[in-house]
Design a protein around this motif. Structure first.
Motif, PDB file in Angstrom:
ATOM      1  N   VAL A 283     -33.910   5.950 -17.323  1.00 49.28           N
ATOM      2  CA  VAL A 283     -32.678   5.232 -17.009  1.00 49.28           C
ATOM      3  C   VAL A 283     -32.991   3.745 -16.918  1.00 49.28           C
ATOM      4  O   VAL A 283     -33.857   3.330 -16.148  1.00 49.28           O
ATOM      5  N   THR A 284     -32.291   2.949 -17.719  1.00 51.78           N
ATOM      6  CA  THR A 284     -32.477   1.495 -17.696  1.00 51.78           C
ATOM      7  C   THR A 284     -31.124   0.820 -17.540  1.00 51.78           C
ATOM      8  O   THR A 284     -30.072   1.430 -17.762  1.00 51.78           O
ATOM      9  N   GLU A 285     -31.149  -0.450 -17.181  1.00 52.09           N
ATOM     10  CA  GLU A 285     -29.914  -1.225 -17.039  1.00 52.09           C
ATOM     11  C   GLU A 285     -29.121  -1.232 -18.348  1.00 52.09           C
ATOM     12  O   GLU A 285     -27.891  -1.106 -18.350  1.00 52.09           O
ATOM     13  N   GLU A 286     -29.821  -1.403 -19.471  1.00 50.72           N
ATOM     14  CA  GLU A 286     -29.137  -1.467 -20.761  1.00 50.72           C
ATOM     15  C   GLU A 286     -28.449  -0.147 -21.085  1.00 50.72           C
ATOM     16  O   GLU A 286     -27.274  -0.113 -21.495  1.00 50.72           O
ATOM     17  N   LYS A 287     -29.157   0.973 -20.905  1.00 49.47           N
ATOM     18  CA  LYS A 287     -28.555   2.278 -21.182  1.00 49.47           C
ATOM     19  C   LYS A 287     -27.375   2.554 -20.255  1.00 49.47           C
ATOM     20  O   LYS A 287     -26.359   3.129 -20.665  1.00 49.47           O
ATOM     21  N   LEU A 288     -27.511   2.165 -19.006  1.00 50.27           N
ATOM     22  CA  LEU A 288     -26.423   2.365 -18.049  1.00 50.27           C
ATOM     23  C   LEU A 288     -25.170   1.610 -18.469  1.00 50.27           C
ATOM     24  O   LEU A 288     -24.053   2.131 -18.368  1.00 50.27           O
ATOM     25  N   ALA A 289     -25.347   0.387 -18.938  1.00 51.81           N
ATOM     26  CA  ALA A 289     -24.198  -0.413 -19.367  1.00 51.81           C
ATOM     27  C   ALA A 289     -23.488   0.259 -20.539  1.00 51.81           C
ATOM     28  O   ALA A 289     -22.248   0.324 -20.586  1.00 51.81           O
ATOM     29  N   VAL A 290     -24.264   0.791 -21.490  1.00 54.28           N
ATOM     30  CA  VAL A 290     -23.687   1.481 -22.642  1.00 54.28           C
ATOM     31  C   VAL A 290     -22.970   2.749 -22.188  1.00 54.28           C
ATOM     32  O   VAL A 290     -21.827   3.021 -22.586  1.00 54.28           O
ATOM     33  N   ALA A 291     -23.635   3.544 -21.349  1.00 57.79           N
ATOM     34  CA  ALA A 291     -23.058   4.808 -20.886  1.00 57.79           C
ATOM     35  C   ALA A 291     -21.777   4.576 -20.084  1.00 57.79           C
ATOM     36  O   ALA A 291     -20.790   5.303 -20.236  1.00 57.79           O
ATOM     37  N   ARG A 292     -21.773   3.560 -19.242  1.00 56.41           N
ATOM     38  CA  ARG A 292     -20.604   3.296 -18.384  1.00 56.41           C
ATOM     39  C   ARG A 292     -19.378   2.925 -19.237  1.00 56.41           C
ATOM     40  O   ARG A 292     -18.279   3.453 -19.025  1.00 56.41           O
ATOM     41  N   GLU A 293     -19.560   2.033 -20.195  1.00 53.09           N
ATOM     42  CA  GLU A 293     -18.434   1.618 -21.030  1.00 53.09           C
ATOM     43  C   GLU A 293     -17.981   2.747 -21.948  1.00 53.09           C
ATOM     44  O   GLU A 293     -16.778   2.956 -22.143  1.00 53.09           O
ATOM     45  N   ALA A 294     -18.932   3.477 -22.508  1.00 51.95           N
ATOM     46  CA  ALA A 294     -18.581   4.575 -23.415  1.00 51.95           C
ATOM     47  C   ALA A 294     -17.838   5.678 -22.665  1.00 51.95           C
ATOM     48  O   ALA A 294     -16.863   6.249 -23.178  1.00 51.95           O
ATOM     49  N   ASN A 295     -18.273   6.000 -21.447  1.00 50.41           N
ATOM     50  CA  ASN A 295     -17.581   7.016 -20.658  1.00 50.41           C
ATOM     51  C   ASN A 295     -16.159   6.586 -20.323  1.00 50.41           C
ATOM     52  O   ASN A 295     -15.234   7.399 -20.311  1.00 50.41           O
ATOM     53  N   HIS A 296     -15.981   5.312 -20.050  1.00 54.22           N
ATOM     54  CA  HIS A 296     -14.642   4.801 -19.759  1.00 54.22           C
ATOM     55  C   HIS A 296     -13.729   4.982 -20.964  1.00 54.22           C
ATOM     56  O   HIS A 296     -12.579   5.443 -20.827  1.00 54.22           O
ATOM     57  N   VAL A 297     -14.224   4.654 -22.146  1.00 59.14           N
ATOM     58  CA  VAL A 297     -13.430   4.820 -23.371  1.00 59.14           C
ATOM     59  C   VAL A 297     -13.046   6.284 -23.555  1.00 59.14           C
ATOM     60  O   VAL A 297     -11.882   6.612 -23.836  1.00 59.14           O
ATOM     61  N   VAL A 298     -14.011   7.181 -23.402  1.00 65.56           N
ATOM     62  CA  VAL A 298     -13.768   8.609 -23.614  1.00 65.56           C
ATOM     63  C   VAL A 298     -12.721   9.139 -22.632  1.00 65.56           C
ATOM     64  O   VAL A 298     -11.796   9.860 -23.017  1.00 65.56           O
ATOM     65  N   GLU A 299     -12.849   8.789 -21.367  1.00 64.13           N
ATOM     66  CA  GLU A 299     -11.891   9.281 -20.370  1.00 64.13           C
ATOM     67  C   GLU A 299     -10.480   8.770 -20.649  1.00 64.13           C
ATOM     68  O   GLU A 299      -9.501   9.513 -20.525  1.00 64.13           O
ATOM     69  N   VAL A 300     -10.364   7.511 -21.037  1.00 59.49           N
ATOM     70  CA  VAL A 300      -9.047   6.937 -21.330  1.00 59.49           C
ATOM     71  C   VAL A 300      -8.436   7.580 -22.576  1.00 59.49           C
ATOM     72  O   VAL A 300      -7.270   7.988 -22.582  1.00 59.49           O
ATOM     73  N   GLU A 301      -9.221   7.673 -23.646  1.00 53.59           N
ATOM     74  CA  GLU A 301      -8.690   8.154 -24.917  1.00 53.59           C
ATOM     75  C   GLU A 301      -8.390   9.657 -24.913  1.00 53.59           C
ATOM     76  O   GLU A 301      -7.538  10.118 -25.674  1.00 53.59           O
ATOM     77  N   LEU A 302      -9.083  10.425 -24.070  1.00 49.98           N
ATOM     78  CA  LEU A 302      -8.881  11.876 -24.066  1.00 49.98           C
ATOM     79  C   LEU A 302      -8.008  12.359 -22.900  1.00 49.98           C
ATOM     80  O   LEU A 302      -7.811  13.556 -22.741  1.00 49.98           O
ATOM     81  N   GLU A 303      -7.484  11.439 -22.127  1.00 49.74           N
ATOM     82  CA  GLU A 303      -6.676  11.817 -20.965  1.00 49.74           C
ATOM     83  C   GLU A 303      -5.510  12.725 -21.360  1.00 49.74           C
ATOM     84  O   GLU A 303      -5.225  13.726 -20.697  1.00 49.74           O
ATOM     85  N   ASP A 304      -4.820  12.409 -22.455  1.00 53.37           N
ATOM     86  CA  ASP A 304      -3.668  13.198 -22.883  1.00 53.37           C
ATOM     87  C   ASP A 304      -4.060  14.562 -23.449  1.00 53.37           C
ATOM     88  O   ASP A 304      -3.206  15.447 -23.605  1.00 53.37           O
ATOM     89  N   HIS A 305      -5.347  14.747 -23.746  1.00 48.46           N
ATOM     90  CA  HIS A 305      -5.817  16.039 -24.254  1.00 48.46           C
ATOM     91  C   HIS A 305      -6.123  17.008 -23.113  1.00 48.46           C
ATOM     92  O   HIS A 305      -6.421  18.172 -23.350  1.00 48.46           O
ATOM     93  N   ASP A 306      -6.080  16.509 -21.877  1.00 45.99           N
ATOM     94  CA  ASP A 306      -6.269  17.323 -20.675  1.00 45.99           C
ATOM     95  C   ASP A 306      -7.550  18.166 -20.712  1.00 45.99           C
ATOM     96  O   ASP A 306      -7.506  19.390 -20.524  1.00 45.99           O
TER      97      ASP A 306
END
Length: 305
Positions: A201-224
């Motif tokens: 776990v590194t700062e760089e990987k965390l930054a990528v994972a955090r932003e990518a997870n946010h995108v996924v949760e927002v975009e798939l919200e309507d798919h329940d």
């Protein structure tokens, strides 16, 4: 299915009896499990309870701010900034089980520190039945069960929801009038983004994972989905503009489930998947590829580590 009214009454009495006149701290993450346990414990022992949210640096985007707003009615809420301590504890660790144990031990040490400050003898946790089954078996350790250190400086650990599945926890949360943003919230692992990063776990990987997870949760919200996530796998070659890049590979996963013990990969339409990959690669210059995981559980687990 659990009889909610009887369960709430039974567990409030159980917590009050076990803790007695002592003080307790509760591990509060903002997820449905810990939030429901906090509501039960607060009803049982009131001001004897100190909710503790540990900002590990491994949380979702905006998690700390949202938790502060949701639980501002609990005057005794403690928010502990512990990012540096968790990253130090994880430095150099690549094995998934070692990660979980390092995180579990650091969590306990943070709670012990607060407990000494408020003279608390008990730790309340939102452990649920699948956590225990997977930790007691050979699947993986959960940070709050198999990931706990051998020596814990508490007189007792109280787990009021240890026999419930996730859907039953949600029923209890609704009965306790927890906000929908909590009661219906998508599951998030206790070890946080650390188990959505392959290897160290590194700062760089965390930054990528955090932003990518946010995108996924927002975009798939309507798919329940029951759970949707993004994981950082490693690096691969890509092209951005006229330049060759060696960027991160992000896997997107979305599953349907009832209790998390088994799960089926969700059939997400191509247009949505393309929108997700476009956002993840476009909003992060260090991401070269986005993949979609079609594996069910079993054979895969829902999380990556």
């Amino acid at each position: 299915m659990v009889d909610v009214d009887s369960f709430v009454e039974e567990k409030v009495d159980e917590i009050a009896t076990e803790v007695g006149d002592a003080n307790a701290v509760i591990a509060l993450s903002g997820g449905v499990d810990s939030s429901t346990a906090a509501a039960l414990a607060y009803e049982a022992i009131g001001d004897q309870l100190t909710p503790v949210y540990v900002d590990t640096g491994l949380m979702r985007k905006g998690e700390t701010e949202q938790l502060r707003e949701t639980f501002d009615y609990m005057d005794s809420l403690r928010i502990v900034q512990a990012k540096d301590r968790f990253l130090d504890a994880l430095e150099g660790i690549t094995d998934p089980e070692e990660k979980r144990h390092a995180i579990g031990e650091q969590f306990i040490r943070e709670f012990e520190t607060v407990a000494r400050e408020v003279d608390a003898d008990y730790l309340v946790q939102g452990t649920i039945y699948p956590d225990r089954i997977e930790s007691e078996g050979t699947i993986k350790s959960h940070h709050n069960v198999g990931g706990l250190p051998d020596v814990v400086d508490f007189e007792g650990i109280v787990e009021p929801m240890r026999d419930l599945y996730k859907d039953e926890v949600r029923e209890v949360a609704r009965d306790l009038d927890l906000e929908a943003i909590i009661a219906e919230r998508m599951p998030f692992p206790g070890p946080g983004l650390a188990v959505r990063i392959i290897g160290e776990v590194t700062e760089e990987k965390l930054a990528v994972a955090r932003e990518a997870n946010h995108v996924v949760e927002v975009e798939l919200e309507d798919h329940d989905p029951w759970q949707a996530l993004a994981a950082v796998l490693g690096k691969a070659t890509g092209v951005k503009g006229d330049n060759r890049v060696h960027g991160w590979v992000v896997a997107v996963r979305s599953v349907e489930s009832r209790d998390g013990m088994t799960a089926r990969a969700q059939n997400v339409d191509w247009e949505t998947l393309q929108r997700i990959q476009s956002r993840i690669t476009g909003e992060n210059e260090n991401v070269a590829r986005v993949l979609y995981d079609v594996t069910h559980k079993p054979p895969a687990t829902i999380e990556y580590e």
